[in-house]
Design a protein around this motif. Sequence first.
Motif, mmCIF file in Angstrom:
data_model
loop_
_atom_site.group_PDB
_atom_site.id
_atom_site.type_symbol
_atom_site.label_atom_id
_atom_site.label_comp_id
_atom_site.label_asym_id
_atom_site.label_seq_id
_atom_site.Cartn_x
_atom_site.Cartn_y
_atom_site.Cartn_z
ATOM 1 N N SER A 105 0.849 -1.187 0.000
ATOM 2 C CA SER A 105 0.000 0.000 0.000
ATOM 3 C C SER A 105 0.882 1.233 0.000
ATOM 4 N N GLY A 106 0.275 2.396 0.189
ATOM 5 C CA GLY A 106 1.043 3.627 0.114
ATOM 6 C C GLY A 106 0.477 4.725 0.992
ATOM 7 N N TYR A 107 1.237 5.794 1.094
ATOM 8 C CA TYR A 107 0.764 6.994 1.769
ATOM 9 C C TYR A 107 -0.254 7.705 0.875
ATOM 10 N N VAL A 108 -1.167 8.422 1.512
ATOM 11 C CA VAL A 108 -2.264 9.039 0.768
ATOM 12 C C VAL A 108 -2.456 10.493 1.167
ATOM 13 N N PHE A 109 -2.971 11.267 0.215
ATOM 14 C CA PHE A 109 -3.509 12.592 0.497
ATOM 15 C C PHE A 109 -4.989 12.407 0.837
ATOM 16 N N ILE A 110 -5.454 13.061 1.888
ATOM 17 C CA ILE A 110 -6.864 12.994 2.276
ATOM 18 C C ILE A 110 -7.420 14.408 2.291
ATOM 19 N N SER A 111 -8.548 14.607 1.643
ATOM 20 C CA SER A 111 -9.213 15.913 1.619
ATOM 21 C C SER A 111 -10.720 15.684 1.541
ATOM 22 N N ARG A 112 -11.485 16.745 1.735
ATOM 23 C CA ARG A 112 -12.941 16.636 1.635
ATOM 24 C C ARG A 112 -13.353 16.662 0.163
ATOM 25 N N GLU A 113 -14.290 15.793 -0.183
ATOM 26 C CA GLU A 113 -14.779 15.770 -1.563
ATOM 27 C C GLU A 113 -15.308 17.131 -1.988
ATOM 28 N N GLN A 114 -16.009 17.806 -1.082
ATOM 29 C CA GLN A 114 -16.639 19.081 -1.425
ATOM 30 C C GLN A 114 -15.614 20.165 -1.749
ATOM 31 N N ASP A 115 -14.377 20.009 -1.284
ATOM 32 C CA ASP A 115 -13.352 21.015 -1.553
ATOM 33 C C ASP A 115 -12.734 20.854 -2.936
ATOM 34 N N GLU A 116 -12.900 19.692 -3.534
ATOM 35 C CA GLU A 116 -12.427 19.420 -4.894
ATOM 36 C C GLU A 116 -10.972 19.842 -5.103
ATOM 37 N N LEU A 117 -10.109 19.457 -4.196
ATOM 38 C CA LEU A 117 -8.695 19.793 -4.309
ATOM 39 C C LEU A 117 -8.021 18.882 -5.328
ATOM 40 N N ASP A 118 -7.163 19.458 -6.124
ATOM 41 C CA ASP A 118 -6.416 18.687 -7.116
ATOM 42 C C ASP A 118 -5.097 18.258 -6.478
ATOM 43 N N LEU A 119 -5.103 17.069 -5.894
ATOM 44 C CA LEU A 119 -3.924 16.553 -5.194
ATOM 45 C C LEU A 119 -3.419 15.310 -5.924
ATOM 46 N N GLN A 120 -2.396 15.488 -6.716
ATOM 47 C CA GLN A 120 -1.833 14.377 -7.469
ATOM 48 C C GLN A 120 -0.446 14.000 -6.964
ATOM 49 N N ASN A 121 0.350 15.007 -6.611
ATOM 50 C CA ASN A 121 1.696 14.765 -6.118
ATOM 51 C C ASN A 121 2.162 16.008 -5.366
ATOM 52 N N TRP A 122 3.451 16.061 -5.034
ATOM 53 C CA TRP A 122 3.947 17.125 -4.171
ATOM 54 C C TRP A 122 4.072 18.475 -4.851
ATOM 55 N N ASP A 123 3.905 18.511 -6.159
ATOM 56 C CA ASP A 123 3.905 19.798 -6.851
ATOM 57 C C ASP A 123 2.506 20.379 -7.002
ATOM 58 N N SER A 124 1.518 19.746 -6.355
ATOM 59 C CA SER A 124 0.142 20.238 -6.430
ATOM 60 C C SER A 124 0.019 21.595 -5.737
ATOM 61 N N LEU A 209 -14.930 11.933 2.133
ATOM 62 C CA LEU A 209 -13.524 12.281 1.981
ATOM 63 C C LEU A 209 -12.934 11.593 0.760
ATOM 64 N N THR A 210 -11.930 12.220 0.193
ATOM 65 C CA THR A 210 -11.201 11.649 -0.936
ATOM 66 C C THR A 210 -9.826 11.195 -0.456
ATOM 67 N N MET A 211 -9.459 9.988 -0.837
ATOM 68 C CA MET A 211 -8.160 9.434 -0.457
ATOM 69 C C MET A 211 -7.393 9.113 -1.744
ATOM 70 N N THR A 212 -6.283 9.819 -1.985
ATOM 71 C CA THR A 212 -5.502 9.666 -3.202
ATOM 72 C C THR A 212 -4.128 9.105 -2.873
ATOM 73 N N VAL A 213 -3.776 7.968 -3.460
ATOM 74 C CA VAL A 213 -2.467 7.370 -3.223
ATOM 75 C C VAL A 213 -1.384 8.246 -3.841
ATOM 76 N N ILE A 214 -0.364 8.564 -3.059
ATOM 77 C CA ILE A 214 0.741 9.401 -3.527
ATOM 78 C C ILE A 214 1.682 8.561 -4.385
ATOM 79 N N PRO A 215 2.055 9.040 -5.556
ATOM 80 C CA PRO A 215 2.991 8.286 -6.408
ATOM 81 C C PRO A 215 4.319 8.030 -5.700
ATOM 82 N N ASP A 216 4.984 6.959 -6.106
ATOM 83 C CA ASP A 216 6.229 6.553 -5.460
ATOM 84 C C ASP A 216 7.441 7.012 -6.267
ATOM 85 N N ASP A 217 7.442 8.283 -6.673
ATOM 86 C CA ASP A 217 8.516 8.786 -7.536
ATOM 87 C C ASP A 217 9.096 10.102 -7.020
ATOM 88 N N ASN A 218 9.147 10.248 -5.708
ATOM 89 C CA ASN A 218 9.567 11.515 -5.120
ATOM 90 C C ASN A 218 10.997 11.448 -4.584
#
Length: 280
Positions: A105-124, A209-218
């Motif tokens: 598994s991996g680390y994830v970004f967690i945010s509220r769905e209603q906030d519609e944050l674009d969280l893909q990686n650390w340059d977000s 809530l939205t849970m997005t797996v952080i890519p493993d390329d950092n």
Amino acid sequence: MKKKIHIFTALALGLGFATAQAEQPTLKVCTAENEMPYSNKNGEGFENKLAQYLAEQLGRKLETVTWTDPRYFIRDYVDKGLCDVVMGVDYGDPRLYTTVPYYRSGYVFISREQDELDLQNWDSAALQKAKRIAFIPGTPAETMLRAIGRYNDMFNYQQELVGFKSKRNQYIKYETEKLVTEVASGKAEIAILWGPAAARYVKASAVPLTMTVIPDDNHRADGQKVGFHYSTAIGVRKGETALLEQLNRVIRKQQDEIDELLEAEGIPLLDEAETALSMN
């Protein structure tokens, strides 16, 4: 006369059943007294459920041995023979024999769905705009927050999350459930957590809530990779090679059932790394 024979037979069967129960080998598993969602003394964690499942597959009676401090339990419990097996260790942990991984598994970004944050990686951009980001010190999240220049911004907030404690040589714990709740309540815009630790609380949240797996390329500023995906195995006391192989056979044979248990928890499962697969 027939009645006496029936009574004798029933007694014999009962004694035989009791003997079989007494002779059933045990699987002594070290689990945390209060490290949810992994395990607790009431058996409510997903690792408690997995330990019970493995014991059944091995034809053994489960015996749980609980510890309170994660820093010393291998030395004080496993190495001393108080338990044979530890659930949920890093694959390849040098202190133990480790089975083939039973999930990745991996680390994830967690945010509220209603906030519609674009969280893909650390340059977000959302990571630069957020006023409060919840994370646990000492994890890859801290390393990357330092790399993008946001760690110092979160210092005071981090103290609020754990509370001030002068605990020399004591274990200071951050409650994952609390950090997920910080996002659900709107106190923090983002949480960055280990997926298996957060999944239960993300799934149970009344606020979607939205849970997005952080890519493993950092990588850090010095170019060294910062890992965000990890494989989890079962730890076995060194020397117990027969038990190690028995557990490996169960994991390989029952992987689909193990996946179902983890998916029911909401844990994001990733494909196993090729290097680990080639060693299994």
